[in-house]
Design a protein around this motif. Structure first.
Motif, PDB file in Angstrom:
ATOM      1  N   ALA A  60       0.825  -1.217   0.000  1.00 48.34           N
ATOM      2  CA  ALA A  60       0.000   0.000   0.000  1.00 48.34           C
ATOM      3  C   ALA A  60       0.858   1.266   0.000  1.00 48.34           C
ATOM      4  O   ALA A  60       0.440   2.295  -0.526  1.00 48.34           O
ATOM      5  N   ALA A  61       2.056   1.186   0.592  1.00 44.56           N
ATOM      6  CA  ALA A  61       2.900   2.380   0.694  1.00 44.56           C
ATOM      7  C   ALA A  61       3.746   2.586  -0.560  1.00 44.56           C
ATOM      8  O   ALA A  61       3.835   3.696  -1.079  1.00 44.56           O
ATOM      9  N   THR A  62       4.375   1.520  -1.068  1.00 49.55           N
ATOM     10  CA  THR A  62       5.334   1.687  -2.176  1.00 49.55           C
ATOM     11  C   THR A  62       4.738   1.310  -3.520  1.00 49.55           C
ATOM     12  O   THR A  62       5.301   1.641  -4.558  1.00 49.55           O
ATOM     13  N   ARG A  63       3.628   0.597  -3.523  1.00 49.35           N
ATOM     14  CA  ARG A  63       2.941   0.080  -4.713  1.00 49.35           C
ATOM     15  C   ARG A  63       3.726  -1.032  -5.405  1.00 49.35           C
ATOM     16  O   ARG A  63       3.369  -1.464  -6.501  1.00 49.35           O
ATOM     17  N   GLU A  64       4.839  -1.522  -4.780  1.00 47.81           N
ATOM     18  CA  GLU A  64       5.526  -2.704  -5.331  1.00 47.81           C
ATOM     19  C   GLU A  64       4.658  -3.928  -5.102  1.00 47.81           C
ATOM     20  O   GLU A  64       3.948  -4.001  -4.105  1.00 47.81           O
ATOM     21  N   THR A  65       4.772  -4.908  -5.986  1.00 50.53           N
ATOM     22  CA  THR A  65       4.007  -6.146  -5.787  1.00 50.53           C
ATOM     23  C   THR A  65       4.605  -6.922  -4.620  1.00 50.53           C
ATOM     24  O   THR A  65       5.815  -7.105  -4.540  1.00 50.53           O
ATOM     25  N   ILE A  66       3.719  -7.373  -3.708  1.00 53.95           N
ATOM     26  CA  ILE A  66       4.245  -8.162  -2.584  1.00 53.95           C
ATOM     27  C   ILE A  66       3.899  -9.644  -2.700  1.00 53.95           C
ATOM     28  O   ILE A  66       4.463 -10.479  -2.005  1.00 53.95           O
TER      29      ILE A  66
END
Ligand code: NAD
Length: 478
Positions: free
Chosen positions: A28-34
């Motif tokens: 939610a903070a960095t928008r990288e896929t987790i």
């Protein structure tokens, strides 16, 4: 990679879709896929419900003591994985690890589950005289469908499944499509100790939620989410007659009575509104303050808002995070822009914080705003608090009660007796005095008006996942 990150990755590997499949879930903070959420279908759901139905009689037959022991073991399993689960939750939901956020949520999960496991619901003796002995007995309802939101995804899942399992129901849980990974990871950890098929997670979209609510083999729906979806679930229940517990949207009011010391309440006012960056069903969403102390209260809360650290949740110094998703970010931005256009005063914040990331919005206090403005009348569900001035206490209660929402409310005063007397004038499921939003696993929680119906927690919560049976026989005369 830190030990926690490695443990979180190992947990994710247990539940996520294979490489190249599923739906990518962003941080939610960095928008990288987790990770990749499995996208299960209505057919997968039907299969899960069939398995849960088949497992239910044996689970109920285990009896309270054995189920209690297994649920306590499940709570231990959550505790043992609390740090990696908090890490996944923080990334997926956005809430920081620190403060009343991700670690706090994991602590609440095991605490609530332990209370569920050890709370007893005895049969009630209704009549016991010479002619008649009648008892009300509580039994499992059958298969419970648990449908959850994205704001407190783990804690709310436990609120739904803990009492249900305790009473001998089996459960099919569908997490929000925004936060499936943290929920599936927690269910996997619990399932390490629970018998097969008593607790099944199904990760799917709204279609899967709709099918779960309307499925003929579902006996009870525990739903937490928006009022609009709650109405759809009520419609579905006309088909399967599923019993419903509906925890729906809120628009909680707080009223600060005249004569209250602003400095004494400012911190608690702030956290009553900004817990989980305002994305909390029973957070304070509009604050009515008496004219005599209005400016002091506004300034004191704004000072805290401006100085409370916001940012990436994995950084220990942060206690406020991003909005969880773009749709919610847009709602918050729209409501604040509308307030500004109407001439309301933005005391602090009032704009996105792009330097922190795409979905961050600065903690915002809006003053000199009236009822009727959408920021007051609609649920903002974000880091924004409108503060409304009043001069007449009766008028403040009338305005606080003027909306069709009734989850929580609060009354603030330096005279607790006066506050207690005034409190029951609020039309809400809970009213707090000199705080807002505190919950306890033995104190029932639920809404009135459009905020839903049914109670969770404590003995009342066990009753709501049960069906009753009256056992009626001869009295003492025999
Ligand atoms: P939402 O209603 O959009 O979604 C909630 C869940 O319902 C999701 O899992 C979704 O997939 C599912 N769903 C969607 N359509 C469905 C259908 N037709 N049938 C069955 N399930 C369906 O809510 P949200 O945006 O995730 O959550 C935010 C809202 O939840 C806010 O209004 C907030 O106030 C409320 N909320 C209430 C409480 C409470 O205890 N009262 C707690 C947390 C959140």
């Amino acid at each position: 990679m830190s030990d926690t990150a490695a443990a979180a990755a190992a947990l994710l590997d247990r539940i996520q879709a294979p490489e190249g499949q599923g739906r990518e879930i962003p941080d939610a903070a960095t928008r990288e896929t987790i990770g990749r959420a499995p996208v299960q279908t209505v057919t997968d759901l039907d299969d899960a419900i069939a398995r849960a139905k088949a497992a239910q009689p044996a689970w109920e037959a285990l009896g309270h003591e054995e189920r209690s022991a297994l649920l306590l073991a499940a709570a231990d399993a959550i505790d043992a994985h609390a740090e990696p689960l908090a890490w996944i939750l923080s990334r997926e939901q956005g809430k920081p690890l620190n403060g009343p956020n991700a670690r706090f949520e994991l602590g609440a999960c095991s605490a609530w589950l332990r209370t569920n496991a050890t709370t007893v619901l005895e049969p009630e003796v209704l009549v016991d005289d010479a002619d008649l002995h009648a008892e009300l007995v509580y039994k499992a309802a059958g298969v419970v469908g648990a449908i959850g939101p994205w704001n407190w995804p783990l804690m709310i899942t436990i609120w739904q499944i803990g009492p249900s399992l305790r009473m001998g129901n089996t459960v099919v849980a569908k997490p929000s499509e925004y936060t499936p990974l943290s929920v599936l990871a927690m269910l996997a950890v619990m399932n390490d100790v629970l018998p097969a098929d008593v607790l099944i997670g199904v990760s799917g979209d709204r279609e899967v939620g709709a099918r779960l609510a309307s499925h003929p083999d579902i006996d009870k729906i525990m739903f937490t989410g928006s009022t609009a979806t709650g109405r759809r679930i009520i419609e579905s229940s006309a088909g399967n007659l599923a019993r419903l517990t509906l925890e729906l949207g809120g628009n909680d009011a707080g009223i600060v009575l005249p004569g209250t010391d602003p400095a004494a309440i400012a911190q608690d006012l702030f956290w009553g509104a900004f817990i989980n960056t305002g994305q909390t069903c029973a957070a304070m969403k509009r604050l009515y303050v008496h004219d005599s102390i209005y400016d002091q209260v506004v300034d004191a809360v704004a000072e805290i808002a401006a100085s409370t650290p916001m940012g990436n949740g994995l950084d220990e110094e942060n206690v406020l995070g991003p909005l969880q998703n773009k749709a919610q970010f847009d709602i918050v931005s729209r409501l604040v822009e509308d307030a500004r256009r109407r001439g309301a005063r933005i005391v602090t914040g009032g704009e996105p914080a792009p330097e922190l990331g795409e979905l961050f919005y600065r903690p915002t206090i809006v003053a000199d705003i009236e009822d009727g403005a959408p920021l007051v009348d609609e649920e903002q569900f974000g880091p924004v608090l409108p503060v409304i001035r009043y001069t007449d206490v009766d008028d403040a209660f009338a305005r606080a009660n003027g909306l069709d929402a009734g989850l929580g409310a609060s009354v603030w005063s330096s005279d607790p007796e006066a506050a207690r007397e005034a409190a029951t004038r609020m039309q809400s499921g809970t009213v707090w005095i000199n705080s807002h939003g505190g919950l306890h696993p033995m104190v029932p929680f639920g809404g009135v008006k459009s905020s839903g119906y049914g109670l969770e927690f404590g003995v009342a919560g066990l009753k709501s996942v049960s069906v009753t049976q009256v056992v009626s026989g001869p009295g003492r005369r025999g």
